[in-house]
Design a protein around this motif. Sequence first.
Motif, PDB file in Angstrom:
ATOM      1  N   PHE A 207      31.767  87.027  66.589  1.00  0.00           N
ATOM      2  CA  PHE A 207      30.777  86.258  67.340  1.00  0.00           C
ATOM      3  C   PHE A 207      31.467  85.119  68.091  1.00  0.00           C
ATOM      4  O   PHE A 207      32.213  84.346  67.502  1.00  0.00           O
ATOM      5  CB  PHE A 207      29.712  85.687  66.406  1.00  0.00           C
ATOM      6  N   THR A 213      25.813  86.119  73.578  1.00  0.00           N
ATOM      7  CA  THR A 213      25.471  86.059  72.158  1.00  0.00           C
ATOM      8  C   THR A 213      24.339  85.077  71.871  1.00  0.00           C
ATOM      9  O   THR A 213      24.129  84.691  70.735  1.00  0.00           O
ATOM     10  CB  THR A 213      26.702  85.663  71.316  1.00  0.00           C
ATOM     11  N   VAL A 216      21.909  86.089  69.165  1.00  0.00           N
ATOM     12  CA  VAL A 216      22.491  85.983  67.824  1.00  0.00           C
ATOM     13  C   VAL A 216      22.531  84.531  67.377  1.00  0.00           C
ATOM     14  O   VAL A 216      22.220  84.200  66.226  1.00  0.00           O
ATOM     15  CB  VAL A 216      23.914  86.582  67.820  1.00  0.00           C
ATOM     16  N   GLN A 217      22.869  83.629  68.290  1.00  0.00           N
ATOM     17  CA  GLN A 217      22.925  82.212  67.947  1.00  0.00           C
ATOM     18  C   GLN A 217      21.557  81.710  67.503  1.00  0.00           C
ATOM     19  O   GLN A 217      21.447  80.878  66.596  1.00  0.00           O
ATOM     20  CB  GLN A 217      23.413  81.416  69.151  1.00  0.00           C
ATOM     21  N   PHE A 226      31.195  81.741  64.127  1.00  0.00           N
ATOM     22  CA  PHE A 226      31.573  81.822  65.533  1.00  0.00           C
ATOM     23  C   PHE A 226      33.011  81.356  65.745  1.00  0.00           C
ATOM     24  O   PHE A 226      33.501  80.469  65.048  1.00  0.00           O
ATOM     25  CB  PHE A 226      30.643  80.952  66.387  1.00  0.00           C
TER      26      PHE A 226
END
Length: 276
Positions: A207, A213, A216-217, A226
């Motif tokens: 990530f 992303t 996803v965050q 990350f």
Amino acid sequence: MSDADDTPGTAPRSRTALVTGASSGIGEEFARRLAQRGYALVLVARRAALLEEIAEEIRETYGTTVEALPADLGTREGVAEVAGRLSADGRGDAAPIDLLVNNAGRGDGGAFATQDPAEIDAMIDLNVRAVLQLTRAVLPVQIARREAGETGRVGVINVSSLAGEPVVNPGGSVYGGGKKFVTLWSESVAAEVRGKGVRVTVVLPGFVRTDMTRAVQERGLPEFAFVSRAQVVRDSLRAWSAGRSHVVPGAQYKTADGLLRLLPRSVVRALGGRLG
């Protein structure tokens, strides 16, 4: 790569890099880091206005030559245009490309049985076909230059993903499967050209904090999940400079990747199912 190689001005001014997906995220970071090292740049992205804005900022900040080349690599026309630039061998007005960074990509998700077939094709076109075609365009020129006695590092960096390594990826099967292909193919090509003085490195980030992303965050993953764009680019360039064919940026992902490869495949499938 030594620490000295990670400082501004260590690459000869004559070196030129072409970076795809250069208008944001990891691609923009590659562009800035390579400019800092003295590379002239050819930057490729779909968004022409934003691309030119970034190109002008890099010119002003680093004093290097930057060519903005707007192109949609999800189309045959866009790939052909960039492939033509990669085929330049230095005998015309265009400088030959010493480093190709294949970074452009898209990560559309969803259950495969309900995904739009057109979206599936578009993702494969950008994530897989464009990477193959652009690499195919530049390698013959780089090999010929080395055979003619040119020195200096030449080659390709392909940005893949840990999404295809080694867990299964429900909800991201096309993306993960395409990245798995790029990883294995890149390592095979690296072995083919190693004896010819050309370096091919595939990069497998986990990530990374980018626009891609964002979803996803928003799930609230912890910070340690990350890696930064700067670390991805730094590790990638170090691996490429050292002639390594494979790199996983970030200590946490190196560890996770190694552990997952030791687990039985049944456990890996179960873990992938839970994550999906």
